[in-house]
Design a protein around this motif. Structure first.
Motif, PDB file in Angstrom:
ATOM      1  N   PRO A  34      -5.115  -3.717  11.491  1.00 45.76           N
ATOM      2  CA  PRO A  34      -3.758  -4.136  11.111  1.00 45.76           C
ATOM      3  C   PRO A  34      -3.117  -3.278  10.027  1.00 45.76           C
ATOM      4  CG  PRO A  34      -5.214  -6.032  11.292  1.00 45.76           C
ATOM      5  CD  PRO A  34      -6.087  -4.816  11.377  1.00 45.76           C
ATOM      6  N   GLY A  35      -3.907  -2.804   9.057  1.00 50.06           N
ATOM      7  CA  GLY A  35      -3.320  -2.095   7.925  1.00 50.06           C
ATOM      8  C   GLY A  35      -2.958  -0.655   8.177  1.00 50.06           C
ATOM      9  N   THR A  36      -3.460  -0.063   9.274  1.00 50.36           N
ATOM     10  CA  THR A  36      -3.224   1.365   9.515  1.00 50.36           C
ATOM     11  C   THR A  36      -2.715   1.667  10.915  1.00 50.36           C
ATOM     12  OG1 THR A  36      -5.549   1.650  10.158  1.00 50.36           O
ATOM     13  CG2 THR A  36      -4.989   2.036   7.843  1.00 50.36           C
ATOM     14  N   GLY A  87      -2.282  -1.201   4.643  1.00 49.03           N
ATOM     15  CA  GLY A  87      -3.687  -1.271   4.275  1.00 49.03           C
ATOM     16  C   GLY A  87      -3.991  -0.617   2.936  1.00 49.03           C
ATOM     17  N   ARG A  88      -5.269  -0.631   2.579  1.00 47.35           N
ATOM     18  CA  ARG A  88      -5.725  -0.095   1.295  1.00 47.35           C
ATOM     19  C   ARG A  88      -5.350   1.381   1.154  1.00 47.35           C
ATOM     20  NH1 ARG A  88     -10.897  -0.479   2.093  1.00 47.35           N
ATOM     21  NH2 ARG A  88     -11.161  -2.569   1.210  1.00 47.35           N
ATOM     22  N   SER A  89      -4.908   1.761  -0.059  1.00 50.12           N
ATOM     23  CA  SER A  89      -4.607   3.168  -0.334  1.00 50.12           C
ATOM     24  C   SER A  89      -4.871   3.467  -1.804  1.00 50.12           C
ATOM     25  CB  SER A  89      -3.149   3.503   0.015  1.00 50.12           C
ATOM     26  OG  SER A  89      -2.253   2.788  -0.816  1.00 50.12           O
ATOM     27  N   VAL A  90      -5.127   4.738  -2.093  1.00 47.82           N
ATOM     28  CA  VAL A  90      -5.390   5.206  -3.454  1.00 47.82           C
ATOM     29  C   VAL A  90      -4.447   6.363  -3.754  1.00 47.82           C
ATOM     30  CG1 VAL A  90      -7.099   6.189  -5.025  1.00 47.82           C
ATOM     31  CG2 VAL A  90      -7.803   4.495  -3.321  1.00 47.82           C
ATOM     32  N   ARG A  91      -3.906   6.369  -4.970  1.00 44.36           N
ATOM     33  CA  ARG A  91      -2.938   7.381  -5.379  1.00 44.36           C
ATOM     34  C   ARG A  91      -3.399   8.038  -6.682  1.00 44.36           C
ATOM     35  NH1 ARG A  91       2.527   7.779  -4.189  1.00 44.36           N
ATOM     36  NH2 ARG A  91       2.276   5.840  -3.010  1.00 44.36           N
ATOM     37  N   PHE A  92      -3.220   9.362  -6.772  1.00 41.69           N
ATOM     38  CA  PHE A  92      -3.544  10.107  -7.995  1.00 41.69           C
ATOM     39  C   PHE A  92      -2.359  10.985  -8.359  1.00 41.69           C
ATOM     40  CE2 PHE A  92      -4.831  14.173  -9.862  1.00 41.69           C
ATOM     41  CZ  PHE A  92      -5.380  13.716 -11.052  1.00 41.69           C
ATOM     42  N   SER A  93      -2.031  11.023  -9.651  1.00 38.43           N
ATOM     43  CA  SER A  93      -0.952  11.899 -10.105  1.00 38.43           C
ATOM     44  C   SER A  93      -1.324  12.540 -11.430  1.00 38.43           C
ATOM     45  CB  SER A  93       0.362  11.121 -10.247  1.00 38.43           C
ATOM     46  OG  SER A  93       0.286  10.187 -11.299  1.00 38.43           O
TER      47      SER A  93
END
Length: 592
Positions: free
Chosen positions: A91-93, A581-587
């Protein structure tokens, strides 16, 4: 400042902003971003792309300031829609759109002309938003303000839209009397699911000009404002909806070869060429009266003059003839009144009431006679459909009443507001199984905003408790007393954070948020309830005295599969729209 961002789904984004003085009392700001990604719902190509550039100039005078800005944007992404539930897809992707369905040549009129579309364009905005703001002290306590804005661009939507429920391949084979089916790419199917999808195109050219001019003066303990507001906006639309094909119901599924989508769900087409423009002129006045050190009254009133012109060519495909015209005008007043009382420096109470209105828009005109015609003439065809309307309309009403308490102490704050609102809204979707209708609703509820601040630790809680129902509808009388759809009785967000220091030059903050959304009815007929869901986010910020910044954050870390809606066009289908769905972010960024 410059910042680079990437994500677990391979987003690449750069933000930059530069500001400072050109000369004495003349300042500038330029900035923008560039971004591209395949999206969390990977469509086998970069479906999310955006560019934005903003420029701003500010000139300060001895008695005032003038500010001008312009923002150019070209940003679009995949239109996220309901998907088939319970068919084995994530469902999330999940993305039904892929390379096999990205391009489509569609018929656009009854004459048989066609246009080739690239559905990677998705949904977004390409245009300019600009403005000029002026603030000047005239003397004698009077201040003049003028806010002028201009918007022009295209808000197009190209989407791959589900049509009804999926069907098991085995059931389809039984229905059509075959032992297998195949995709255009050559894959043979004897199991799994197929579903009817449509390539929808909505091209919308928008333009608006607004201006708000006012005079303000402080007369003893009264702050008085007098003003005039004007707004003009227009929309030129071309739509072609439906255009169904049968696809394998997997991520980026291929098109089924030589099988009509009618074998799974009924096909249809709807197309329009339409143009509409509208304008409002309003005069208003307000007074903020500080009656005592602790007691303040706020009053405001506005009177609107409205005009709308609209023309429509609609059918399975536009044919070049006019099917509906509308020339409407109206006038009405709105107002607000409030009282604020400070019990002491840390505790206050307030009450507020407001009467608002919204005149009918182009969707309401297109979908029938969903407006409150006070006087004038309507011409209908033999089937009762409105061909033309000319007259005066009464706007939809929006009324809200609030009472509340505000407590703001050294270590904590607590705001609680009780409210009642009555709203008249338009509800309709093209291709829906329900009829479009005007609905009157009433909602009673309480909002809470609380905070705790102890040294380096902070905690914020926002919650809403509400009970809303439909109170009246001429077109949909069976919905009266039903709950307002997609409105949870309970929702809240808890957000803690903690500041810390690595060294004398490196500082950090860790934060999180837990969100809960309660059960909601899917549609105005209260066909079924959407389950409650929760969502967990967290992140960490690091800054240095040299100007470097770092951030790592996670969204939907519990990989919740909560639904924001079912299928708005067909509540009997087994479709729903899950959150991402689950995600990770870097900046990483630098301030200089």
């Amino acid at each position: 400042k410059v910042k680079y961002t990437t994500t677990g789904y391979n987003q690449q984004r750069i933000d930059a902003v530069l500001s400072g003085p050109f000369s004495e009392k003349l300042y500038y700001m330029v900035g923008g971003y560039v971004t591209t990604s395949p999206g969390i719902r990977n469509a086998e190509f970069n479906s999310e792309n955006g560019v934005q550039f903003t420029m701003q100039l500010t000139k300060v005078f001895d008695k005032g300031v003038i500010n001008g800005f312009a923002r150019l944007t070209n940003d679009h992404g995949q239109w996220i829609l309901p998907m088939a539930l319970g068919t084995g897809n994530e469902p999330g992707t999940f993305s039904p759109l892929g390379n096999a369905t990205r391009f489509r040549t569609l018929r656009i009129n009854t004459q048989g002309d066609s246009v080739h579309y690239d559905f990677s364009d998705g949904r977004g905005w390409k245009g300019i938003v600009s403005g000029l703001n002026f603030d000047y002290q005239l003397g004698g306590g009077w201040t003049a303000r003028d806010n002028l804005s201009f918007t022009s661009g295209n808000a197009n939507t190209l989407g791959f839209v589900p049509n009804g429920s999926p069907m098991r391949v085995t059931d389809l084979l039984t229905k059509i009397g075959k032992t297998s089916i195949s995709t255009i790419g050559g894959k043979t199917l004897t199991s799994g699911y197929v579903q009817s999808y449509g390539h929808w195109v909505v091209e919308k050219q928008l333009e608006s000009i607004t201006n708000d001019i006012s005079l303000t003066n402080q007369v003893k303990n009264h702050k008085i404002t007098l003003g005039a507001f004007q707004s003009f906006w227009s929309s030129k639309d071309f739509w072609t909806l439906g255009n169904h094909i049968l696809v394998q119901n997997i991520t980026n599924g291929d098109v089924i070869k030589d099988i009509s989508p009618d074998s799974v769900a009924g096909s249809w087409n709807y197309g329009i060429n339409e143009s509409g423009d509208a304008r409002i002129f309003a005069v208003y006045a307000g007074d903020s009266w500080q009656a005592t050190d602790k007691l303040r009254f706020d009053f405001g009133a506005r009177y609107d003059f409205f005009n709308l012109n609209f023309t429509l060519d609609a059918g399975a495909f536009p044919d070049g003839t006019t099917d509906k015209i509308a020339n409407l005008d109206g006038k009405n007043w709105s107002g607000t009144g409030a009282i604020n009382y400070a019990i002491n420096q840390n505790v206050g109470i307030f009450a507020r009431g407001s009467k608002g209105n919204l005149f009918p828009m182009f969707d309401q005109i297109r979908d029938g006679d969903l407006y409150n015609l006070e006087d004038g003439e309507q011409i209908r065809d033999a089937g009762g459909n409105v061909l033309s309307v000319n007259g005066s309309v009464k706007p939809n009403s929006f009324n809200q009443y609030e009472v509340g308490v505000k407590i703001d102490q050294e270590f904590y704050s607590f705001f609680v507001t009780g409210f009642v609102n009555t709203v008249e809204i338009f509800d309709g979707d093209v291709g829906a199984t329900r009829v479009a209708a005007l609905l009157k609703t009433r909602t009673i509820g309480t909002e809470i905003d609380a905070g705790l601040n102890v040294e380096r630790f902070r905690l914020n809680i926002i919650a809403t408790f509400q009970d809303g129902k439909i109170t009246e509808s001429v077109k949909a009388p069976t919905t009266v007393d039903n709950k307002i759809w997609r409105q949870p009785a309970v929702q809240f967000r808890i957000a803690p954070s903690y500041d810390f220091k690595f060294s004398e030059n490196v500082f950090g903050s860790i934060y999180g948020a837990y969100r809960f959304v309660g059960k909601r009815w899917n549609d105005r007929d209260n066909s079924y309830q959407l389950d409650s869901y929760s969502k967990l986010d967290a992140g960490i910020n690091i800054t240095t005295s040299g100007g470097l910044t770092f951030n790592i954050s996670g969204d939907n870390l519990n990989d919740s599969q909560g639904l924001t809606e079912g299928d708005p066009r067909d509540p009997t289908s087994t479709n729903g729209r899950p959150i991402l769905g689950r995600s990770v972010r870097f900046s990483i960024g630098v301030n200089f």
